[in-house]
Design an enzyme around this catalytic site. Sequence first.
Site, PDB file in Angstrom:
ATOM      1  N   GLY A  58      18.252  41.485  41.099  1.00 11.67           N
ATOM      2  CA  GLY A  58      18.947  41.453  42.382  1.00 11.67           C
ATOM      3  C   GLY A  58      18.014  41.929  43.474  1.00 11.67           C
ATOM      4  O   GLY A  58      16.928  42.445  43.209  1.00 11.67           O
ATOM      5  N   CYS A  85      14.839  43.481  35.490  1.00 15.21           N
ATOM      6  CA  CYS A  85      14.406  43.841  36.840  1.00 15.21           C
ATOM      7  C   CYS A  85      15.385  44.859  37.449  1.00 15.21           C
ATOM      8  O   CYS A  85      15.462  45.988  36.995  1.00 15.21           O
ATOM      9  CB  CYS A  85      14.259  42.594  37.707  1.00 15.21           C
ATOM     10  SG  CYS A  85      13.287  42.885  39.211  1.00 15.21           S
ATOM     11  N   TYR A  86      16.169  44.483  38.467  1.00 15.07           N
ATOM     12  CA  TYR A  86      17.133  45.418  39.051  1.00 15.07           C
ATOM     13  C   TYR A  86      18.105  45.939  37.994  1.00 15.07           C
ATOM     14  O   TYR A  86      18.506  47.108  38.030  1.00 15.07           O
ATOM     15  CB  TYR A  86      17.901  44.738  40.190  1.00 15.07           C
ATOM     16  CG  TYR A  86      18.968  45.619  40.811  1.00 15.07           C
ATOM     17  CD1 TYR A  86      18.633  46.589  41.755  1.00 15.07           C
ATOM     18  CD2 TYR A  86      20.304  45.483  40.450  1.00 15.07           C
ATOM     19  CE1 TYR A  86      19.614  47.408  42.318  1.00 15.07           C
ATOM     20  CE2 TYR A  86      21.290  46.294  41.007  1.00 15.07           C
ATOM     21  CZ  TYR A  86      20.939  47.255  41.941  1.00 15.07           C
ATOM     22  OH  TYR A  86      21.906  48.059  42.493  1.00 15.07           O
ATOM     23  N   HIS A 172      10.695  39.044  34.571  1.00  9.87           N
ATOM     24  CA  HIS A 172      11.762  38.040  34.461  1.00  9.87           C
ATOM     25  C   HIS A 172      11.492  37.106  33.279  1.00  9.87           C
ATOM     26  O   HIS A 172      10.757  36.128  33.406  1.00  9.87           O
ATOM     27  CB  HIS A 172      11.868  37.232  35.757  1.00  9.87           C
ATOM     28  CG  HIS A 172      12.441  38.022  36.887  1.00  9.87           C
ATOM     29  ND1 HIS A 172      13.793  38.122  37.112  1.00  9.87           N
ATOM     30  CD2 HIS A 172      11.839  38.779  37.842  1.00  9.87           C
ATOM     31  CE1 HIS A 172      14.009  38.888  38.170  1.00  9.87           C
ATOM     32  NE2 HIS A 172      12.845  39.304  38.629  1.00  9.87           N
ATOM     33  N   GLU A 174      13.461  35.003  32.057  1.00 14.05           N
ATOM     34  CA  GLU A 174      14.227  33.761  32.169  1.00 14.05           C
ATOM     35  C   GLU A 174      13.484  32.643  32.886  1.00 14.05           C
ATOM     36  O   GLU A 174      13.876  31.471  32.788  1.00 14.05           O
ATOM     37  CB  GLU A 174      15.564  34.040  32.882  1.00 14.05           C
ATOM     38  CG  GLU A 174      15.463  34.347  34.364  1.00 14.05           C
ATOM     39  CD  GLU A 174      15.231  35.821  34.670  1.00 14.05           C
ATOM     40  OE1 GLU A 174      15.528  36.247  35.799  1.00 14.05           O
ATOM     41  OE2 GLU A 174      14.738  36.539  33.770  1.00 14.05           O
ATOM     42  N   ASP A 230      29.452  13.100  34.486  1.00 18.31           N
ATOM     43  CA  ASP A 230      30.401  14.211  34.402  1.00 18.31           C
ATOM     44  C   ASP A 230      31.830  13.710  34.198  1.00 18.31           C
ATOM     45  O   ASP A 230      32.526  14.118  33.263  1.00 18.31           O
ATOM     46  CB  ASP A 230      30.330  15.067  35.667  1.00 18.31           C
ATOM     47  CG  ASP A 230      28.933  15.568  35.951  1.00 18.31           C
ATOM     48  OD1 ASP A 230      28.148  15.686  34.989  1.00 18.31           O
ATOM     49  OD2 ASP A 230      28.619  15.833  37.125  1.00 18.31           O
ATOM     50  N   LYS A 369      24.318  20.609  33.580  1.00 24.37           N
ATOM     51  CA  LYS A 369      24.187  19.151  33.516  1.00 24.37           C
ATOM     52  C   LYS A 369      23.512  18.672  32.234  1.00 24.37           C
ATOM     53  O   LYS A 369      23.954  17.694  31.617  1.00 24.37           O
ATOM     54  CB  LYS A 369      23.415  18.642  34.732  1.00 24.37           C
ATOM     55  CG  LYS A 369      23.159  17.140  34.743  1.00 24.37           C
ATOM     56  CD  LYS A 369      24.432  16.351  34.982  1.00 24.37           C
ATOM     57  CE  LYS A 369      24.806  16.355  36.440  1.00 24.37           C
ATOM     58  NZ  LYS A 369      25.910  15.414  36.754  1.00 24.37           N
TER      59      LYS A 369
END
Length: 513
Positions: A58, A85-86, A172, A174, A230, A369
């Site tokens: 964040g 992180c945060y 990070h 991710e 979708d 997606k």
Amino acid sequence: MHQRPEDVIVVLDFGAQYGQLIARRVRECRVYSELLPCDTPLDKILELRPKGIILSGGQASVYDTDAPKYDPKIFELGIPILGICYGMQLMAHLLGGKVAPAEKAEYGRTELRVLDDSDLFAGLNPQLICWMSHSDVVLEPPKGFKVTARTNNAPVAAMSDPQRKLFGVLFHPEVSHTPWGIEIIRNFVYNWCGCKPTWTPRNFVEATVEAIRERVKNERVLCALSGGVDSTTTAALVHRAVGDQLTCIFVNHGFLRKGEPERVVHTFRELLNVNLVYVDASERFLRRLKGVTDPEEKRKIIGEEFVRVFEEEARKLGHIRFLAQGTLYPDVIESGTRYAARIKTHHNVGGLPPDMKFELIEPLRYLFKDEVREVAEELGLPPEIAWRHPFPGPGLAIRILGEITPERLDILREADAIVMEEIRKAGLYRQVWQAFAVLLPLRSTGVKGDKRTYGYTIAIRAVTSEDGMTADWARLPHEVLDRIANRICNEVEGVNRVVYDITSKPPATIEWE
């Protein structure tokens, strides 16, 4: 309609730029994850029966007066927790560690030295490259924690308390810039949370079909059909669950691409043998949008008008209780939460009228997606549907900046058809996430046949992405761009200039409105 699997990882979002990517990486491990606001009450979190919790990054500092926080009782649940992180800084702060502004902030690629490879770093090299984005550091970990990695500027780049199953990393894992980051997440969800890789398309289809069947029983269902992956996947799931109790309604709002209404009708009536009602409401939508230029207003008007059309068609068909639509997780995230700002209101989320008469069935509401494409293939849908580029519900209405007129729609349809034809001809369709044309509400001077022209500008947008939450502009070959620009200027009346959008997401969004 949403059937959660047994193994769930909750990601608490502190307004992180990469929050949604954490959830994505967990799902790449074939484990279901869900993104929740960081201040979600503990009892609501526990209702999901999570096997583990991840605290996102964040923008705040733990010492800010309005810094987002969570209930510290979370550490007493006995559930494995990973702070990123945060999330790590707040964990350290709340548990008695020391957090302070860094003497030198770290942003970008950073060398990481692993000091202990017995938990999160199991199976990894001691010297690694990671992606940092922080201005505060943990100087001392809380009591009971050990330091497991460091960098030149961060004495505690990772920490762990294996006894309490609490972990923190300052970098990070991710993002793709931490190429081995998925291994950190995999070690956490498999080794410490005890999750199994059961989040698969087949399991999702089986559980979702059963859940729809149980909810709908003998009632009838309408499906909002656009022809995209979708809504088509939604229709296929509902049809597999309740068969002829499903009726699909395809509304031509007048903002579809060239030849699209005919293609959709042919696909569903002839190839998929699904009950289909075709409604041409193009004049009706144009009247509602006359003079409207604000993109948020466009989306809300289109969303409301869609529902009104469905309600009218439903009355013709008799009593119908349920409306199925292809809402995706990015639609929900981008429409805003408490700490994740609203990027834009999606017509099928924030654009729905409060007095809508239907009960919604949204089987894809928590899918990204690429997961929808996998489900489409599992359902046996043809590749031209499963791999169709995303097309927004409001269609060309949000690809014409400013007021929508019949003339501008005709211009954009022709330009867009040229873009798609050349992309396919070059063999690039499956290589890009999305490609399209945008009509800009400005004119510029040009020359055609030795005469001065004063025509519209067409912007070309092509991006690469994994899930639509972040995207990079596609490096299309110059010769392809040259053919597109040449054809548009020569074949589309009223256009004399073509530009190429080279902005990534963020800071831009994929669509212009």
